[in-house]
Design an enzyme around this catalytic site. Structure first.
Site, PDB file in Angstrom:
ATOM      1  N   LYS A 175       0.556  -1.353   0.080  1.00 54.11           N
ATOM      2  CA  LYS A 175      -0.161  -0.138  -0.355  1.00 54.11           C
ATOM      3  C   LYS A 175       0.618   0.947   0.070  1.00 54.11           C
ATOM      4  O   LYS A 175       0.899   1.937  -0.598  1.00 54.11           O
ATOM      5  CB  LYS A 175      -1.278   0.085   0.678  1.00 54.11           C
ATOM      6  N   ARG A 234      -9.364   1.386   8.877  1.00 51.80           N
ATOM      7  CA  ARG A 234      -8.688  -0.469   9.353  1.00 51.80           C
ATOM      8  C   ARG A 234      -9.969  -0.571   9.568  1.00 51.80           C
ATOM      9  O   ARG A 234     -10.070  -2.574  10.777  1.00 51.80           O
ATOM     10  CB  ARG A 234      -8.116   0.202   9.625  1.00 51.80           C
ATOM     11  N   ARG A 262      11.602  -5.734   4.424  1.00 50.17           N
ATOM     12  CA  ARG A 262      11.211  -4.351   4.073  1.00 50.17           C
ATOM     13  C   ARG A 262      11.598  -3.506   5.489  1.00 50.17           C
ATOM     14  O   ARG A 262      12.858  -3.914   6.674  1.00 50.17           O
ATOM     15  CB  ARG A 262       9.703  -3.551   4.858  1.00 50.17           C
ATOM     16  N   ARG A 279      11.241  -0.920  10.331  1.00 52.17           N
ATOM     17  CA  ARG A 279      10.349  -0.921  11.760  1.00 52.17           C
ATOM     18  C   ARG A 279      10.285  -2.270  12.896  1.00 52.17           C
ATOM     19  O   ARG A 279      10.858  -2.839  12.455  1.00 52.17           O
ATOM     20  CB  ARG A 279       9.427  -0.739  11.158  1.00 52.17           C
ATOM     21  N   ARG A 298      -0.522  -8.808  14.036  1.00 52.58           N
ATOM     22  CA  ARG A 298      -0.601  -7.824  12.543  1.00 52.58           C
ATOM     23  C   ARG A 298      -1.800  -8.323  11.621  1.00 52.58           C
ATOM     24  O   ARG A 298      -3.147  -8.151  11.391  1.00 52.58           O
ATOM     25  CB  ARG A 298      -0.243  -7.038  12.601  1.00 52.58           C
TER      26      ARG A 298
HETATM   27  P1  AMP Z   1       1.203   0.858   9.096  1.00 50.15           P
HETATM   28  O1  AMP Z   1       1.536   2.051   8.956  1.00 50.15           O
HETATM   29  O2  AMP Z   1      -0.011   1.633   8.039  1.00 50.15           O
HETATM   30  O3  AMP Z   1       1.687  -0.825   8.942  1.00 50.15           O
HETATM   31  O4  AMP Z   1       1.219   1.398  10.432  1.00 50.15           O
HETATM   32  C1  AMP Z   1       1.423   0.786  11.404  1.00 50.15           C
HETATM   33  C2  AMP Z   1       0.575   0.742  13.019  1.00 50.15           C
HETATM   34  O5  AMP Z   1       0.187   1.923  13.137  1.00 50.15           O
HETATM   35  C3  AMP Z   1      -0.649  -0.664  12.838  1.00 50.15           C
HETATM   36  O6  AMP Z   1      -0.054  -1.884  13.997  1.00 50.15           O
HETATM   37  C4  AMP Z   1      -1.792  -0.324  13.879  1.00 50.15           C
HETATM   38  O7  AMP Z   1      -0.475  -0.351  15.473  1.00 50.15           O
HETATM   39  C5  AMP Z   1      -0.902   1.762  13.646  1.00 50.15           C
HETATM   40  N1  AMP Z   1      -2.139   2.172  12.966  1.00 50.15           N
HETATM   41  C6  AMP Z   1      -2.039   2.705  11.074  1.00 50.15           C
HETATM   42  N2  AMP Z   1      -2.796   3.386  11.006  1.00 50.15           N
HETATM   43  C7  AMP Z   1      -4.153   2.142  11.727  1.00 50.15           C
HETATM   44  C8  AMP Z   1      -5.928   3.197  11.782  1.00 50.15           C
HETATM   45  N3  AMP Z   1      -6.041   3.176  10.788  1.00 50.15           N
HETATM   46  N4  AMP Z   1      -5.864   2.458  12.893  1.00 50.15           N
HETATM   47  C9  AMP Z   1      -5.878   1.478  13.960  1.00 50.15           C
HETATM   48  N5  AMP Z   1      -5.018   1.694  13.610  1.00 50.15           N
HETATM   49  C10 AMP Z   1      -3.268   2.176  12.457  1.00 50.15           C
END
Ligand code: AMP
Length: 210
Positions: free
Chosen positions: A13, A88, A123, A156, A167
Site C-alpha cells: 500500500k 482499518r 522491508r 521498523r 498484525r
Molecule cells: P502501518 O504503517 O499502516 O502498517 O501502521 C502501523 C501501526 O500503526 C499499526 O499496526 C497500528 O498499530 C497503527 N495504525 C496505523 N493506522 C491505523 C488505523 N487506521 N487504526 C488503528 N491503528 C492504526
C-alpha cells in the site's frame, strides 16, 4: 482523486501510494507514518499509541479518527488524497463517511499471507521521510540511505515475526470486512499485488484508469 488503499500490512500500500501520489500530484496520508512521527516526537498521542503499535495492535478508533479529521482539513487535501492505512475498522469507515467526503475508489491490493511474511521481514523504511524499500524487491539506489532524502534506512520496530503474526490476525478479523463494506457501496477495485512492484503498479493503473 480521493483514494483509499486497502490490503494487508506489507501488501504494498505505502509503496504504491507513493507512486500514485507522484502520478496524480496528491498527498498520501499514512496514519501509521503520522503515529510513528508522534512517537518519535514524544507527543501525548505518540506516548499513548506506542504500546499498541509495539504489540502490533490497532490504536483506538477515536484516536486515529481524530488524526485523520485534522489531516484532511489541511489545504493540500482539497483536490484529492490517498489514504494509506485508514480506515482499518468498520467504525473508522463510518466516521469517514460521516465527514461527507466522497471517495472515488477503494483499491484492495491482494497478497497471500505467506508472501506478506517474507515481504515484511525484508522491508526497510527511511528514518526521516518514511519512504519504503525492500532489500530484494525494491532496494534503494542509495544503498542503506534513502534515495529521496539521503537519511539512513531502518527496519521498523513492528516488522518482527511475532508482531507480524498479530498484525495479520488483526487485519483478517478487523480490516478485511471493509472489502465487503466498500463492495456494497460500489466503489471497490481489486488489483493483484503478488507480482513485481511494476506489475502491481500496472494492475492498479488499469483498474483506476481503465
Ligand atoms: P502501518 O504503517 O499502516 O502498517 O501502521 C502501523 C501501526 O500503526 C499499526 O499496526 C497500528 O498499530 C497503527 N495504525 C496505523 N493506522 C491505523 C488505523 N487506521 N487504526 C488503528 N491503528 C492504526
Amino acid at each position: 482523486m480521493k483514494l483509499i488503499m486497502l490490503g494487508a500490512p506489507g501488501a504494498g500500500k505505502g509503496t504504491q501510494a507513493q507512486i500514485l501520489s507522484d502520478r496524480y500530484g496528491i498527498p498520501t496520508i499514512s496514519t501509521g507514518a503520522i503515529i510513528r512521527g508522534a512517537i518519535k516526537n514524544e507527543t501525548p498521542t505518540g506516548k499513548m499509541a506506542k504500546a499498541y503499535i509495539d504489540k502490533g495492535e490497532l490504536v483506538p478508533d477515536e484516536v486515529v479518527i481524530g488524526i485523520i479529521k485534522e489531516r484532511l482539513s489541511e489545504s493540500d487535501c482539497q483536490s484529492g488524497f490517498i489514504l494509506d492505512g485508514f480506515p482499518r475498522t468498520i467504525p473508522q469507515a463510518e466516521a469517514l463517511d460521516s465527514l461527507g467526503i466522497e471517495i472515488d475508489k477503494v483499491l484492495d491490493i491482494e497478497v497471500d499471507d505467506d508472501l506478506i511474511i517474507t515481504r515484511l521481514s525484508g522491508r526497510r523504511e527511511c528514518s526521516k521521510c518514511g519512504a519504503t524499500y525492500h532489500v530484494a524487491n525494491n532496494p534503494s539506489k542509495a544503498g542503506d540511505k534513502c534515495e529521496r532524502c539521503a537519511s539512513p534506512l531502518v527496519t521498523r520496530a513492528d516488522d518482527n515475526p511475532e508482531t507480524i503474526k498479530s498484525r495479520l490476525d488483526i487485519y483478517h478479523s478487523q480490516t478485511e470486512p471493509l472489502i465487503e463494506y466498500y463492495k456494497n457501496k460500489g466503489n471497490l477495485a481489486v488489483a493483484q499485488g503478488e507480482g513485481s512492484l511494476e506489475a502491481t503498479t500496472d494492475a492498479i493503473i488499469k483498474v483506476l484508469e481503465g
